[in-house]
Structure formats: structure tokens, C-alpha cells
Design a protein around this motif. Structure first.
Motif, PDB file in Angstrom:
ATOM      1  N   TYR A   2       0.836  -1.195   0.000  1.00 28.25           N
ATOM      2  CA  TYR A   2       0.000   0.000   0.000  1.00 28.25           C
ATOM      3  C   TYR A   2       0.876   1.253   0.000  1.00 28.25           C
ATOM      4  O   TYR A   2       1.947   1.270   0.622  1.00 28.25           O
ATOM      5  CB  TYR A   2      -0.916  -0.006   1.226  1.00 28.25           C
ATOM      6  CG  TYR A   2      -1.871  -1.171   1.268  1.00 28.25           C
ATOM      7  CD1 TYR A   2      -2.877  -1.314   0.315  1.00 28.25           C
ATOM      8  CD2 TYR A   2      -1.774  -2.154   2.255  1.00 28.25           C
ATOM      9  CE1 TYR A   2      -3.752  -2.391   0.346  1.00 28.25           C
ATOM     10  CE2 TYR A   2      -2.643  -3.228   2.295  1.00 28.25           C
ATOM     11  CZ  TYR A   2      -3.636  -3.340   1.333  1.00 28.25           C
ATOM     12  OH  TYR A   2      -4.499  -4.411   1.370  1.00 28.25           O
ATOM     13  N   LYS A   4       0.625   4.242   1.358  1.00 33.57           N
ATOM     14  CA  LYS A   4       0.892   4.884   2.654  1.00 33.57           C
ATOM     15  C   LYS A   4       1.938   4.097   3.440  1.00 33.57           C
ATOM     16  O   LYS A   4       2.816   4.673   4.082  1.00 33.57           O
ATOM     17  CB  LYS A   4      -0.400   5.017   3.464  1.00 33.57           C
ATOM     18  CG  LYS A   4      -0.236   5.813   4.754  1.00 33.57           C
ATOM     19  CD  LYS A   4      -1.567   6.018   5.448  1.00 33.57           C
ATOM     20  CE  LYS A   4      -1.408   6.836   6.725  1.00 33.57           C
ATOM     21  NZ  LYS A   4      -2.709   7.025   7.424  1.00 33.57           N
ATOM     22  N   GLN A  95      -2.466   0.874  11.491  1.00 38.11           N
ATOM     23  CA  GLN A  95      -3.351   1.401  10.445  1.00 38.11           C
ATOM     24  C   GLN A  95      -2.911   2.804  10.034  1.00 38.11           C
ATOM     25  O   GLN A  95      -2.852   3.129   8.844  1.00 38.11           O
ATOM     26  CB  GLN A  95      -4.788   1.424  10.961  1.00 38.11           C
ATOM     27  CG  GLN A  95      -5.831   1.321   9.872  1.00 38.11           C
ATOM     28  CD  GLN A  95      -7.158   0.801  10.401  1.00 38.11           C
ATOM     29  OE1 GLN A  95      -7.443   0.834  11.592  1.00 38.11           O
ATOM     30  NE2 GLN A  95      -7.989   0.297   9.505  1.00 38.11           N
ATOM     31  N   PHE A  99      -0.984   0.017   7.165  1.00 39.38           N
ATOM     32  CA  PHE A  99      -1.552  -1.321   7.048  1.00 39.38           C
ATOM     33  C   PHE A  99      -3.071  -1.244   6.912  1.00 39.38           C
ATOM     34  O   PHE A  99      -3.700  -0.312   7.420  1.00 39.38           O
ATOM     35  CB  PHE A  99      -1.203  -2.171   8.275  1.00 39.38           C
ATOM     36  CG  PHE A  99       0.243  -2.548   8.393  1.00 39.38           C
ATOM     37  CD1 PHE A  99       0.712  -3.747   7.884  1.00 39.38           C
ATOM     38  CD2 PHE A  99       1.154  -1.685   9.011  1.00 39.38           C
ATOM     39  CE1 PHE A  99       2.053  -4.099   7.996  1.00 39.38           C
ATOM     40  CE2 PHE A  99       2.493  -2.025   9.123  1.00 39.38           C
ATOM     41  CZ  PHE A  99       2.943  -3.232   8.616  1.00 39.38           C
ATOM     42  N   GLU A 100      -3.643  -2.242   6.248  1.00 40.50           N
ATOM     43  CA  GLU A 100      -5.102  -2.399   6.199  1.00 40.50           C
ATOM     44  C   GLU A 100      -5.475  -3.457   7.230  1.00 40.50           C
ATOM     45  O   GLU A 100      -4.934  -4.573   7.200  1.00 40.50           O
ATOM     46  CB  GLU A 100      -5.559  -2.834   4.809  1.00 40.50           C
ATOM     47  CG  GLU A 100      -5.322  -1.799   3.716  1.00 40.50           C
ATOM     48  CD  GLU A 100      -6.267  -0.611   3.814  1.00 40.50           C
ATOM     49  OE1 GLU A 100      -7.395  -0.798   4.313  1.00 40.50           O
ATOM     50  OE2 GLU A 100      -5.866   0.501   3.405  1.00 40.50           O
ATOM     51  N   ILE A 101      -6.382  -3.106   8.147  1.00 40.32           N
ATOM     52  CA  ILE A 101      -6.713  -4.018   9.243  1.00 40.32           C
ATOM     53  C   ILE A 101      -8.224  -4.224   9.315  1.00 40.32           C
ATOM     54  O   ILE A 101      -8.992  -3.269   9.274  1.00 40.32           O
ATOM     55  CB  ILE A 101      -6.170  -3.478  10.585  1.00 40.32           C
ATOM     56  CG1 ILE A 101      -4.640  -3.350  10.512  1.00 40.32           C
ATOM     57  CG2 ILE A 101      -6.583  -4.393  11.738  1.00 40.32           C
ATOM     58  CD1 ILE A 101      -3.983  -2.838  11.758  1.00 40.32           C
ATOM     59  N   GLU A 102      -8.609  -5.496   9.420  1.00 43.39           N
ATOM     60  CA  GLU A 102     -10.019  -5.858   9.529  1.00 43.39           C
ATOM     61  C   GLU A 102     -10.187  -6.760  10.738  1.00 43.39           C
ATOM     62  O   GLU A 102      -9.422  -7.716  10.926  1.00 43.39           O
ATOM     63  CB  GLU A 102     -10.471  -6.586   8.264  1.00 43.39           C
ATOM     64  CG  GLU A 102     -11.921  -7.028   8.289  1.00 43.39           C
ATOM     65  CD  GLU A 102     -12.320  -7.807   7.048  1.00 43.39           C
ATOM     66  OE1 GLU A 102     -13.446  -8.334   7.019  1.00 43.39           O
ATOM     67  OE2 GLU A 102     -11.494  -7.909   6.110  1.00 43.39           O
ATOM     68  N   TYR A 112      -7.698 -10.332  14.227  1.00 45.10           N
ATOM     69  CA  TYR A 112      -7.535  -9.304  13.207  1.00 45.10           C
ATOM     70  C   TYR A 112      -6.830  -9.874  11.977  1.00 45.10           C
ATOM     71  O   TYR A 112      -5.923 -10.711  12.100  1.00 45.10           O
ATOM     72  CB  TYR A 112      -6.690  -8.142  13.738  1.00 45.10           C
ATOM     73  CG  TYR A 112      -7.269  -7.430  14.931  1.00 45.10           C
ATOM     74  CD1 TYR A 112      -8.104  -6.324  14.780  1.00 45.10           C
ATOM     75  CD2 TYR A 112      -6.962  -7.860  16.225  1.00 45.10           C
ATOM     76  CE1 TYR A 112      -8.622  -5.662  15.893  1.00 45.10           C
ATOM     77  CE2 TYR A 112      -7.483  -7.208  17.336  1.00 45.10           C
ATOM     78  CZ  TYR A 112      -8.313  -6.109  17.163  1.00 45.10           C
ATOM     79  OH  TYR A 112      -8.830  -5.471  18.259  1.00 45.10           O
ATOM     80  N   LYS A 115      -3.076  -6.570   6.686  1.00 45.35           N
ATOM     81  CA  LYS A 115      -2.533  -6.701   5.333  1.00 45.35           C
ATOM     82  C   LYS A 115      -1.545  -5.581   5.020  1.00 45.35           C
ATOM     83  O   LYS A 115      -1.798  -4.414   5.332  1.00 45.35           O
ATOM     84  CB  LYS A 115      -3.658  -6.686   4.292  1.00 45.35           C
ATOM     85  CG  LYS A 115      -4.579  -7.898   4.384  1.00 45.35           C
ATOM     86  CD  LYS A 115      -5.434  -8.071   3.138  1.00 45.35           C
ATOM     87  CE  LYS A 115      -4.601  -8.563   1.974  1.00 45.35           C
ATOM     88  NZ  LYS A 115      -5.414  -8.988   0.810  1.00 45.35           N
ATOM     89  N   ASP A 117      -0.152  -5.734   1.761  1.00 49.99           N
ATOM     90  CA  ASP A 117      -0.222  -5.700   0.301  1.00 49.99           C
ATOM     91  C   ASP A 117      -1.559  -6.308  -0.105  1.00 49.99           C
ATOM     92  O   ASP A 117      -1.977  -7.329   0.459  1.00 49.99           O
ATOM     93  CB  ASP A 117       0.940  -6.506  -0.295  1.00 49.99           C
ATOM     94  CG  ASP A 117       0.981  -6.448  -1.817  1.00 49.99           C
ATOM     95  OD1 ASP A 117       1.725  -5.610  -2.343  1.00 49.99           O
ATOM     96  OD2 ASP A 117       0.267  -7.239  -2.461  1.00 49.99           O
ATOM     97  N   GLU A 118      -2.222  -5.697  -1.084  1.00 47.33           N
ATOM     98  CA  GLU A 118      -3.569  -6.145  -1.429  1.00 47.33           C
ATOM     99  C   GLU A 118      -3.606  -7.549  -2.015  1.00 47.33           C
ATOM    100  O   GLU A 118      -4.651  -8.214  -1.987  1.00 47.33           O
ATOM    101  CB  GLU A 118      -4.222  -5.157  -2.399  1.00 47.33           C
ATOM    102  CG  GLU A 118      -3.517  -5.004  -3.733  1.00 47.33           C
ATOM    103  CD  GLU A 118      -4.148  -3.943  -4.621  1.00 47.33           C
ATOM    104  OE1 GLU A 118      -3.767  -3.891  -5.806  1.00 47.33           O
ATOM    105  OE2 GLU A 118      -4.991  -3.172  -4.140  1.00 47.33           O
ATOM    106  N   PRO A 122      -3.181 -12.040   4.517  1.00 47.22           N
ATOM    107  CA  PRO A 122      -3.040 -11.202   5.712  1.00 47.22           C
ATOM    108  C   PRO A 122      -2.270 -11.924   6.814  1.00 47.22           C
ATOM    109  O   PRO A 122      -2.218 -13.157   6.848  1.00 47.22           O
ATOM    110  CB  PRO A 122      -4.490 -10.952   6.141  1.00 47.22           C
ATOM    111  CG  PRO A 122      -5.235 -12.150   5.644  1.00 47.22           C
ATOM    112  CD  PRO A 122      -4.562 -12.535   4.352  1.00 47.22           C
TER     113      PRO A 122
END
Length: 203
Positions: A2, A4, A95, A99-102, A112, A115, A117-118, A122
């Protein structure tokens, strides 16, 4: 990765590591290099007392920089001498750093998906004991990230190598005006050292 997160990594790449810390990190570099040379699986288990802050940061940044530097056959884990929960500020800090966090499961110990990288799998983050079934049982390096776990857990069963790489606990600043800054600072400190470790590996 990502964009960022790439910006954060550019900042991390400029951070300096002291000679004293380089000496502390040398056994970890040698362990990884030895596994790369023998084309063996690399397993790193970052261990702290509660598996709530520093051990997660170590696991996540190590896995991220293994990908960044193209190191294959590596799996990074984390665990504690007891199970609690990943502290929410850790996820929030990561985040903010890109990082992308779900959150996959709501509970007292949430799970959690983290990620970097898309297109990559994860990192799964939740608190667990270092010897939980989710973690490796043998052939791993145990990286002790806090003094209480290092001193209270003199033998990590199944570990091939035990390395003390201690960090100050950002928990000391919880509920203070410095909380956000100190979590960011600790994350970047751990990240800079993991960046250095993986930058030294010859493929």
C-alpha cells in the motif's frame, strides 16, 4: 505494498541503528541467513508476557520486511507466556502507518487480519500463548521482546534458538497525552530494526 505503508517504510529506511543494537540483532540475522543458505523454512516466534503489544509489532513488521526484501519460506508468529488480547492501540497505530486491518471476530480476544499488500495473505493477529497450536512446535527462533518474558521463561520448548531483543513497553504511556506518540515511536523503532535485519540477508 500500500502506498501509505511505502511512505512509512521510506521513513524507516532512514532511521539509524546503534552499534550496540546491531550486536543484539546479529544472532537473528545469522539464524535467518543460515536458513536461507540451506533453503530451509524460516520460523520466527516473537514472545512477550501478554502477547498484546511488542510481540505483535515484531511479528507484523518482520513478516512485512521479509516480503519487502524478497525473503521466501518465512512465517512469523507471536505469543505470550499468557493469553490476553492484542491491545487496540497497536492496530490503530499500524493502520495509521499504512496497514489495512479488519477485525474478523469480536470477543475478549479479537482476531484481526492485517494486510501490507492487497495481493498477499493477511497476517492473523490475536493473543495466544507462545506454544499454542497456531504457533510452530519446533525449529523456530524465539525472539524475546520484553524482559519479564525473557526472565520468566528461561526455556522455550521447541525453539532452535532463543534471542533477547528487548523493547520498552508503550503500555507505560496508556491514558496519557503521550500515548499516541509513544505507540508510534515504539512501532517505528521495532520496524527500523526488522528493516535492518532483513536488509542484511543475502539471497
Amino acid at each position: 505494498m500500500y502506498s501509505k505503508l511505502n511512505n512509512t517504510i521510506n521513513q524507516i529506511s532512514e532511521m539509524k541503528i546503534s552499534e550496540e543494537r546491531k550486536e543484539i540483532l546479529k544472532p537473528l540475522i545469522n539464524f535467518i541467513q543460515g536458513k536461507v543458505a540451506s533453503q530451509s523454512e524460516i520460523r520466527l516466534n516473537f514472545i512477550c508476557t501478554h502477547n498484546s503489544r511488542r510481540s505483535h509489532l515484531g511479528q507484523i513488521w518482520a513478516q512485512t520486511f521479509a516480503f519487502h526484501f524478497g525473503i521466501k519460506n518465512i512465517a512469523c508468529y507471536s505469543g505470550g507466556t499468557e493469553e490476553t488480547a492484542m491491545f487496540p492501540k497497536v492496530g490503530e497505530t499500524l493502520q495509521n502507518q499504512g496497514f489495512e486491518i479488519e477485525k474478523l471476530a469480536e470477543s475478549q480476544n479479537p482476531v484481526y487480519a492485517i494486510k501490507f499488500d492487497e495481493s498477499e495473505l493477511p497476517i492473523i493477529g490475536f493473543s495466544k500463548k507462545y506454544d499454542a497450536n497456531f504457533n510452530p512446535k519446533s525449529g523456530f527462533a524465539a525472539i524475546m521482546t520484553c524482559s519479564s518474558a525473557d526472565e520468566g521463561c528461561p526455556f522455550v520448548f521447541g525453539s532452535e534458538l532463543r534471542i533477547a531483543v528487548r523493547y520498552d513497553d508503550p503500555k507505560a504511556y496508556d491514558e496519557t497525552d503521550l500515548m499516541n506518540a509513544k505507540y508510534e515511536e515504539r512501532s517505528l523503532e521495532i520496524a527500523s530494526e526488522m528493516f535492518y535485519v532483513f536488509s542484511q540477508i543475502k539471497k
